[in-house]
Design a protein around this motif. Structure first.
Motif, short mmCIF file in Angstrom:
data_model
loop_
_atom_site.label_atom_id
_atom_site.label_comp_id
_atom_site.label_asym_id
_atom_site.label_seq_id
_atom_site.Cartn_x
_atom_site.Cartn_y
_atom_site.Cartn_z
N HIS A 1 -27.84 43.20 2.41
CA HIS A 1 -29.22 43.35 2.89
C HIS A 1 -30.04 42.10 2.57
N GLN A 2 -29.89 41.56 1.37
CA GLN A 2 -30.62 40.35 0.98
C GLN A 2 -30.22 39.18 1.86
N GLU A 3 -28.94 39.05 2.18
CA GLU A 3 -28.49 37.98 3.07
C GLU A 3 -29.13 38.11 4.45
N ASN A 4 -29.21 39.32 4.97
CA ASN A 4 -29.84 39.55 6.28
C ASN A 4 -31.31 39.19 6.25
N VAL A 5 -32.00 39.53 5.18
CA VAL A 5 -33.43 39.20 5.05
C VAL A 5 -33.60 37.68 5.03
N GLU A 6 -32.75 36.99 4.29
CA GLU A 6 -32.82 35.53 4.20
C GLU A 6 -32.54 34.88 5.56
N ARG A 7 -31.56 35.39 6.29
CA ARG A 7 -31.23 34.84 7.61
C ARG A 7 -32.37 35.06 8.60
N GLU A 8 -32.99 36.22 8.55
CA GLU A 8 -34.13 36.49 9.45
C GLU A 8 -35.29 35.55 9.14
N ALA A 9 -35.56 35.32 7.86
CA ALA A 9 -36.64 34.41 7.48
C ALA A 9 -36.32 32.98 7.92
N PHE A 10 -35.06 32.59 7.76
CA PHE A 10 -34.61 31.26 8.18
C PHE A 10 -34.77 31.10 9.69
N LEU A 11 -34.36 32.11 10.44
CA LEU A 11 -34.47 32.07 11.90
C LEU A 11 -35.93 32.01 12.33
N LYS A 12 -36.78 32.78 11.67
CA LYS A 12 -38.21 32.80 12.01
C LYS A 12 -38.85 31.43 11.78
N GLU A 13 -38.39 30.73 10.76
CA GLU A 13 -38.94 29.41 10.44
C GLU A 13 -38.40 28.32 11.36
N GLU A 14 -37.12 28.37 11.69
CA GLU A 14 -36.49 27.28 12.44
C GLU A 14 -36.50 27.47 13.95
N SER A 15 -36.56 28.69 14.44
CA SER A 15 -36.48 28.91 15.89
C SER A 15 -37.61 28.23 16.67
N PRO A 16 -38.86 28.20 16.19
CA PRO A 16 -39.89 27.48 16.96
C PRO A 16 -39.59 25.97 17.05
N ARG A 17 -39.00 25.41 16.01
CA ARG A 17 -38.67 23.98 16.03
C ARG A 17 -37.57 23.70 17.06
N GLU B 1 -36.81 25.55 19.71
CA GLU B 1 -37.37 25.78 21.04
C GLU B 1 -38.25 24.61 21.47
N GLN B 2 -39.06 24.10 20.56
CA GLN B 2 -39.90 22.95 20.88
C GLN B 2 -39.05 21.74 21.25
N PHE B 3 -38.00 21.51 20.49
CA PHE B 3 -37.09 20.40 20.76
C PHE B 3 -36.48 20.51 22.15
N LEU B 4 -35.95 21.68 22.48
CA LEU B 4 -35.29 21.86 23.78
C LEU B 4 -36.27 21.72 24.94
N LYS B 5 -37.42 22.34 24.85
CA LYS B 5 -38.38 22.31 25.95
C LYS B 5 -39.01 20.92 26.12
N TYR B 6 -39.12 20.17 25.04
CA TYR B 6 -39.70 18.83 25.13
C TYR B 6 -38.70 17.82 25.72
N ASN B 7 -37.45 17.92 25.32
CA ASN B 7 -36.45 16.92 25.70
C ASN B 7 -35.69 17.21 26.99
N TYR B 8 -35.80 18.45 27.51
CA TYR B 8 -35.03 18.83 28.69
C TYR B 8 -35.90 19.56 29.70
#
Length: 126
Positions: free
Chosen positions: A26-42, A44-51
């Motif tokens: 459960h702790q691993e899942n919580v950490e992965r969700e937090a990681f995804l929440k932090e990194e996914s906007p970056r 997405e911004q990279f992909l939409k800006y460069n392509y």
């Protein structure tokens, strides 16, 4: 000791051990969700800006390579054949991404700009 006492102690040990495993998972899942929440906007911004032609970015998995490098998998425009894998080498995602050849052909620039470069450019031109 009686067999029933040994059996009860054995059951208690199994319950404690399985509870610990469940808690760790459960702790691993919580950490992965937090990681995804932090990194996914970056990412997405990279992909939409460069392509061009990128309307939607869907994230599917957060994993860690055998060398300990976290990466995020997903796909573009609801097309699972346009799958990508973005690696995070430092503190945050910058530009290390594996994309299909078709998406590579949509590139706006000769060399992709990193997320930091994109943010600096946006700060200069508000």
């Amino acid at each position: 000791m009686k067999k029933s006492t040994i059996f009860i102690l054995f059951l208690i040990l199994i319950l404690v051990f399985s509870g610990g495993l469940f808690s760790k998972k459960h702790q691993e899942n919580v950490e992965r969700e937090a990681f995804l929440k932090e990194e996914s906007p970056r990412i997405e911004q990279f992909l939409k800006y460069n392509y061009i032609n990128i309307n939607k970015v869907t994230f599917t998995h957060v994993k860690v390579s055998p060398m300990g490098i976290p990466y995020i998998e997903g796909y573009i425009n609801d097309d699972k054949e346009l799958a990508f894998s973005a690696s995070i080498f430092e503190d945050h995602f910058e530009r290390s991404i594996s994309i299909p050849k078709q998406v590579g052909e949509w590139s706006k620039y000769e060399v992709d700009k990193s997320v930091t470069e994109i943010q600096q450019e946006k700060n200069k031109n508000p």
